[in-house]
Enzyme design. Sequence first.
Site, PDB file in Angstrom:
ATOM      1  N   GLU A 102     -72.617 -22.811  -9.911  1.00  0.00           N
ATOM      2  CA  GLU A 102     -71.633 -22.209  -9.017  1.00  0.00           C
ATOM      3  C   GLU A 102     -72.254 -22.056  -7.626  1.00  0.00           C
ATOM      4  O   GLU A 102     -72.796 -21.000  -7.289  1.00  0.00           O
ATOM      5  CB  GLU A 102     -71.202 -20.841  -9.562  1.00  0.00           C
ATOM      6  CG  GLU A 102     -70.087 -20.213  -8.754  1.00  0.00           C
ATOM      7  CD  GLU A 102     -69.774 -18.783  -9.204  1.00  0.00           C
ATOM      8  OE1 GLU A 102     -68.589 -18.445  -9.259  1.00  0.00           O
ATOM      9  OE2 GLU A 102     -70.706 -18.016  -9.487  1.00  0.00           O
ATOM     10  N   TYR A 173     -66.757 -22.680  -4.080  1.00  0.00           N
ATOM     11  CA  TYR A 173     -66.270 -21.332  -4.402  1.00  0.00           C
ATOM     12  C   TYR A 173     -65.298 -20.860  -3.320  1.00  0.00           C
ATOM     13  O   TYR A 173     -65.679 -20.704  -2.168  1.00  0.00           O
ATOM     14  CB  TYR A 173     -67.462 -20.377  -4.510  1.00  0.00           C
ATOM     15  CG  TYR A 173     -67.206 -19.150  -5.358  1.00  0.00           C
ATOM     16  CD1 TYR A 173     -65.938 -18.841  -5.834  1.00  0.00           C
ATOM     17  CD2 TYR A 173     -68.252 -18.305  -5.709  1.00  0.00           C
ATOM     18  CE1 TYR A 173     -65.717 -17.729  -6.624  1.00  0.00           C
ATOM     19  CE2 TYR A 173     -68.042 -17.182  -6.498  1.00  0.00           C
ATOM     20  CZ  TYR A 173     -66.765 -16.902  -6.952  1.00  0.00           C
ATOM     21  OH  TYR A 173     -66.551 -15.793  -7.734  1.00  0.00           O
ATOM     22  N   TYR A 178     -65.279 -14.222  -1.196  1.00  0.00           N
ATOM     23  CA  TYR A 178     -66.355 -14.955  -0.528  1.00  0.00           C
ATOM     24  C   TYR A 178     -65.779 -15.927   0.518  1.00  0.00           C
ATOM     25  O   TYR A 178     -64.571 -16.007   0.704  1.00  0.00           O
ATOM     26  CB  TYR A 178     -67.234 -15.643  -1.580  1.00  0.00           C
ATOM     27  CG  TYR A 178     -67.911 -14.635  -2.486  1.00  0.00           C
ATOM     28  CD1 TYR A 178     -68.693 -13.605  -1.948  1.00  0.00           C
ATOM     29  CD2 TYR A 178     -67.749 -14.663  -3.871  1.00  0.00           C
ATOM     30  CE1 TYR A 178     -69.306 -12.650  -2.765  1.00  0.00           C
ATOM     31  CE2 TYR A 178     -68.361 -13.711  -4.694  1.00  0.00           C
ATOM     32  CZ  TYR A 178     -69.133 -12.712  -4.129  1.00  0.00           C
ATOM     33  OH  TYR A 178     -69.733 -11.768  -4.932  1.00  0.00           O
ATOM     34  N   ARG A 226     -63.452 -23.264  -7.723  1.00  0.00           N
ATOM     35  CA  ARG A 226     -63.174 -21.933  -8.282  1.00  0.00           C
ATOM     36  C   ARG A 226     -62.374 -21.165  -7.242  1.00  0.00           C
ATOM     37  O   ARG A 226     -62.828 -20.989  -6.099  1.00  0.00           O
ATOM     38  CB  ARG A 226     -64.494 -21.230  -8.584  1.00  0.00           C
ATOM     39  CG  ARG A 226     -64.292 -19.973  -9.363  1.00  0.00           C
ATOM     40  CD  ARG A 226     -65.566 -19.443  -9.962  1.00  0.00           C
ATOM     41  NE  ARG A 226     -65.278 -18.980 -11.305  1.00  0.00           N
ATOM     42  CZ  ARG A 226     -65.913 -17.979 -11.903  1.00  0.00           C
ATOM     43  NH1 ARG A 226     -66.908 -17.373 -11.291  1.00  0.00           N
ATOM     44  NH2 ARG A 226     -65.590 -17.603 -13.115  1.00  0.00           N
ATOM     45  N   ASP A 268     -60.267  -9.195 -11.871  1.00  0.00           N
ATOM     46  CA  ASP A 268     -60.690 -10.403 -12.583  1.00  0.00           C
ATOM     47  C   ASP A 268     -61.416 -10.037 -13.865  1.00  0.00           C
ATOM     48  O   ASP A 268     -61.255 -10.677 -14.892  1.00  0.00           O
ATOM     49  CB  ASP A 268     -61.603 -11.234 -11.681  1.00  0.00           C
ATOM     50  CG  ASP A 268     -61.849 -12.600 -12.274  1.00  0.00           C
ATOM     51  OD1 ASP A 268     -60.865 -13.331 -12.464  1.00  0.00           O
ATOM     52  OD2 ASP A 268     -63.011 -12.926 -12.562  1.00  0.00           O
ATOM     53  N   ARG A 323     -67.418 -12.619 -20.609  1.00  0.00           N
ATOM     54  CA  ARG A 323     -67.787 -11.526 -21.519  1.00  0.00           C
ATOM     55  C   ARG A 323     -67.766 -11.908 -23.003  1.00  0.00           C
ATOM     56  O   ARG A 323     -68.717 -11.566 -23.719  1.00  0.00           O
ATOM     57  CB  ARG A 323     -66.893 -10.309 -21.230  1.00  0.00           C
ATOM     58  CG  ARG A 323     -67.233  -9.664 -19.898  1.00  0.00           C
ATOM     59  CD  ARG A 323     -66.259  -8.577 -19.510  1.00  0.00           C
ATOM     60  NE  ARG A 323     -64.947  -9.110 -19.171  1.00  0.00           N
ATOM     61  CZ  ARG A 323     -63.886  -8.367 -18.900  1.00  0.00           C
ATOM     62  NH1 ARG A 323     -63.973  -7.053 -18.948  1.00  0.00           N
ATOM     63  NH2 ARG A 323     -62.746  -8.923 -18.570  1.00  0.00           N
ATOM     64  N   CYS A 349     -66.010  -3.094 -22.188  1.00  0.00           N
ATOM     65  CA  CYS A 349     -66.528  -1.850 -21.585  1.00  0.00           C
ATOM     66  C   CYS A 349     -67.157  -2.085 -20.211  1.00  0.00           C
ATOM     67  O   CYS A 349     -67.339  -1.156 -19.435  1.00  0.00           O
ATOM     68  CB  CYS A 349     -67.573  -1.230 -22.505  1.00  0.00           C
ATOM     69  SG  CYS A 349     -69.013  -2.302 -22.769  1.00  0.00           S
ATOM     70  N   ASP A 649     -78.827   8.221 -29.917  1.00  0.00           N
ATOM     71  CA  ASP A 649     -78.631   9.481 -29.200  1.00  0.00           C
ATOM     72  C   ASP A 649     -79.522  10.598 -29.747  1.00  0.00           C
ATOM     73  O   ASP A 649     -79.810  11.558 -29.036  1.00  0.00           O
ATOM     74  CB  ASP A 649     -77.158   9.913 -29.294  1.00  0.00           C
ATOM     75  CG  ASP A 649     -76.239   8.988 -28.519  1.00  0.00           C
ATOM     76  OD1 ASP A 649     -76.728   8.347 -27.564  1.00  0.00           O
ATOM     77  OD2 ASP A 649     -75.053   8.888 -28.862  1.00  0.00           O
TER      78      ASP A 649
HETATM   79  P1  ADP Z   1     -75.414   7.205 -32.010  1.00  0.00           P
HETATM   80  O1  ADP Z   1     -74.581   6.869 -30.824  1.00  0.00           O
HETATM   81  O2  ADP Z   1     -76.826   7.502 -31.662  1.00  0.00           O
HETATM   82  O3  ADP Z   1     -75.269   6.242 -33.128  1.00  0.00           O
HETATM   83  P2  ADP Z   1     -73.381   9.035 -33.012  1.00  0.00           P
HETATM   84  O4  ADP Z   1     -73.173  10.433 -32.541  1.00  0.00           O
HETATM   85  O5  ADP Z   1     -72.361   8.034 -32.672  1.00  0.00           O
HETATM   86  O6  ADP Z   1     -74.835   8.621 -32.531  1.00  0.00           O
HETATM   87  O7  ADP Z   1     -73.515   9.030 -34.585  1.00  0.00           O
HETATM   88  C1  ADP Z   1     -74.299   9.950 -35.276  1.00  0.00           C
HETATM   89  C2  ADP Z   1     -73.713  10.079 -36.670  1.00  0.00           C
HETATM   90  O8  ADP Z   1     -74.645  10.785 -37.480  1.00  0.00           O
HETATM   91  C3  ADP Z   1     -72.425  10.877 -36.732  1.00  0.00           C
HETATM   92  O9  ADP Z   1     -71.433  10.061 -37.340  1.00  0.00           O
HETATM   93  C4  ADP Z   1     -72.736  12.076 -37.616  1.00  0.00           C
HETATM   94  O10 ADP Z   1     -71.673  12.429 -38.474  1.00  0.00           O
HETATM   95  C5  ADP Z   1     -73.912  11.562 -38.421  1.00  0.00           C
HETATM   96  N1  ADP Z   1     -74.814  12.618 -38.944  1.00  0.00           N
HETATM   97  C6  ADP Z   1     -75.344  13.661 -38.263  1.00  0.00           C
HETATM   98  N2  ADP Z   1     -76.151  14.397 -39.064  1.00  0.00           N
HETATM   99  C7  ADP Z   1     -76.142  13.779 -40.279  1.00  0.00           C
HETATM  100  C8  ADP Z   1     -76.788  14.027 -41.516  1.00  0.00           C
HETATM  101  N3  ADP Z   1     -77.608  15.054 -41.675  1.00  0.00           N
HETATM  102  N4  ADP Z   1     -76.537  13.183 -42.546  1.00  0.00           N
HETATM  103  C9  ADP Z   1     -75.697  12.122 -42.386  1.00  0.00           C
HETATM  104  N5  ADP Z   1     -75.073  11.850 -41.239  1.00  0.00           N
HETATM  105  C10 ADP Z   1     -75.289  12.650 -40.202  1.00  0.00           C
HETATM  106 FE1  SF4 Z   2     -68.029  -7.077 -23.496  1.00  0.00          FE
HETATM  107 FE2  SF4 Z   2     -69.014  -4.671 -22.959  1.00  0.00          FE
HETATM  108 FE3  SF4 Z   2     -70.619  -6.648 -23.821  1.00  0.00          FE
HETATM  109 FE4  SF4 Z   2     -69.620  -6.759 -21.366  1.00  0.00          FE
HETATM  110  S1  SF4 Z   2     -71.027  -5.216 -22.170  1.00  0.00           S
HETATM  111  S2  SF4 Z   2     -69.697  -8.419 -22.851  1.00  0.00           S
HETATM  112  S3  SF4 Z   2     -67.619  -5.868 -21.681  1.00  0.00           S
HETATM  113  S4  SF4 Z   2     -68.980  -5.672 -24.950  1.00  0.00           S
END
Ligand code: ADP
Ligand code: SF4
Length: 695
Positions: A102, A173, A178, A226, A268, A323, A349, A649
Amino acid sequence: MNPRYKALFEPIKIGPVTAPNRFYQVPHASGMTESNPRVRAAFRATKAEGGWGVVCTGAVSTHPSSDDSPLPFARLWDDNDVRSHALVTDAVHEHGALAGVELWHGGAAVMNRTSRISPYSPSGIPWAATHVGFMGLQKPRIMDKSDIRDVIKWQVAAALRARSAGFDIVYIYAGMGYLGYQFLMPETNQRSDEYGGSVAKRTRFARELIEATKEAVGDTCGVALRISLEELRGRPSDHYESQAHEVVSLLSDVPDLWDVKMDSSPTDCGASRFRPEGAHEPVIDFVKQCTAVPVVGVGRFTSPDSMVSQLNRGVLDLVGAARPSIADPFLPNKIAEGREDDIRECIGCNICIASWHDGVPIRCTQNATIGEEWRKGWHPERVTKNVTNESLLVIGGGPAGLEAALIAARRGYDVMIAEAATEFGGRVNFEAQLPGLASWGRVTDYRMNALKQMPNVQLFPANRLQADEVLEIGACNVAIATGSSWTRHLYSSLELPVNELNGPNVFTPDDFAAGRWPSAGPVLVFDFDNYYLGGVCAEALSKHGLKVHYATPAGHASAWTIMTNEQPYVHQALAHNGIELSTLTLLDSFDGEHAVLSDLFSSETRRIDAAAVVIVGMRLPADDLYHQLLEREAEHAQAGIHTLQRIGDARAPGAIAHAVYSGHEYARQLGDTEHALYLRDLPITEHEPGPASVN
Ligand code: ADP
Ligand code: SF4
């Protein structure tokens, strides 16, 4: 293969070259430049390996006057750049695909911060000067005829280098703000010479670029145009249905391929929250009627049925994707093998786009391996087998736990995964029910579909494990993926979380996930998380019929969503739902009937009616189980536990993309006693440093 999809696998000619099938990875930003040529080559080659018949680069600057710094951009300015890009073309060709480049001149949409050349433009009009990346203090120059000749000369020189580098398709392009696009639009092209005025005159610059490129390389390379057609389609034309019809009819068969798209990144490359699959079709559906050469376009297509429908209905000749090819580089091969249920569908996303705005190589929520093909040796479909017969207990079935379980299971571990809730999915289960986020459920669907088919995986829903049980189970490896909790912290004028606001009618998204919503309004949503959730919760509350006020210390609602192309639509959605918006605002107190807000900078306060407050701000790991198990470390050996780790998390709260990556990394490295963090790439400098470009 399902015979319905056969048309997707038919070859098609693009000028002098032939694409082996209809899967076309359109040019898209990758955050990769000549600084990381091996990372770049492996990234593009993986898509060719996965079956994409054409694999293109992102924007490649033709000359230092097209300098997008500090955003990452690629170049074809000299012989070192040729060598660097040849790594890409060689790797793509190895898998039988065509390589497209491109070529790009940004005109007034680049600030030339490194080259310090005054930007080029048709009429001195600055481009979208309040947007990230486009802000600059210098207005662009008005191009004279010799400037126009120079830009065409640089395009030709870059096209010749592109051919030397091995590219099969070379782009012109004229889209996305652009330089070529600036000539097409009357707002940015106010010239009175032969390059401005009528549609035909505004099209002249693009025509000259195409003709010059064709003359230089058209005997061996396909020459693609493009172009963005969204605005032009909405404008009346004297003799055609719209100015878009007029431009396409004027240039009809001049290029070898039309690559048609919308005008700006948010339209886009719209987030799924606001733009459905196939959203481009009403703008580009006419193009094939005005040209005999092939047409490629996009629409975040992930289902082969929608893809083949584009061909059967005569909308497109090639199914373009950026994507969907990032989320699943092996999408075409999966269709070819009748494995369409295994496609890892893009969720829309736009974390991928955010990584370009961040100035780093591409990252993806669904595909943790993207950008890590060379650096970490991660392949999207292959893993190294574990030879130890060890077991893994994953506790928590959110994105991190599911990804860790899946990759470890593929590696051959005996995997048990326990989830407290009756359904797997963690935070995604709740979030996918919120306005506009349904396709986020694909994060869970893809992984659960795969896990359910694996004989070495045991799923234990509705199992909240305690430390005693974990020690009893005695798996060799224990991964704690228990997620995080939203806190009730407020925010200080030092812009730090402070003091929790406790009491009745104070909610967080965790309450909503557990089914506890405010029963009466007005509701104040106080958001200093700044990503999507605060705005989405405000929308959800409003759809429940409550009066909502959204306040944030940031300058915009959902401020970080500027990175994911969502922000303009977040503001529209708040307005559309009648949600009052206060920016640069702190929440000082709440007594159950009123909330006191203060201005972030002046500290001036005001009292508003509020029956409930929702705080979307701070998150902390929900890692009690991990600490309880650590305290009982002395019992681990007897229980048979060799390793205990937090992932997702539970280790450090982040976006879903972080959780998936964390789970993936954990499972890839499980059992390794030693591993390099990643390989460092280096620029290719076979030739001595020299002038940036010779005029
Ligand atoms: P991540 O984004 O890090 O995967 P999430 O918050 O989406 O975290 O998911 C964490 C999951 O862990 C939740 O579905 C919650 O119900 C589950 N969880 C938390 N504590 C326990 C536990 N003691 N036993 C089983 N599952 C658990
Ligand atoms: Fe699709 Fe999100 Fe991956 Fe981009 S980051 S390709 S929008 S799943």
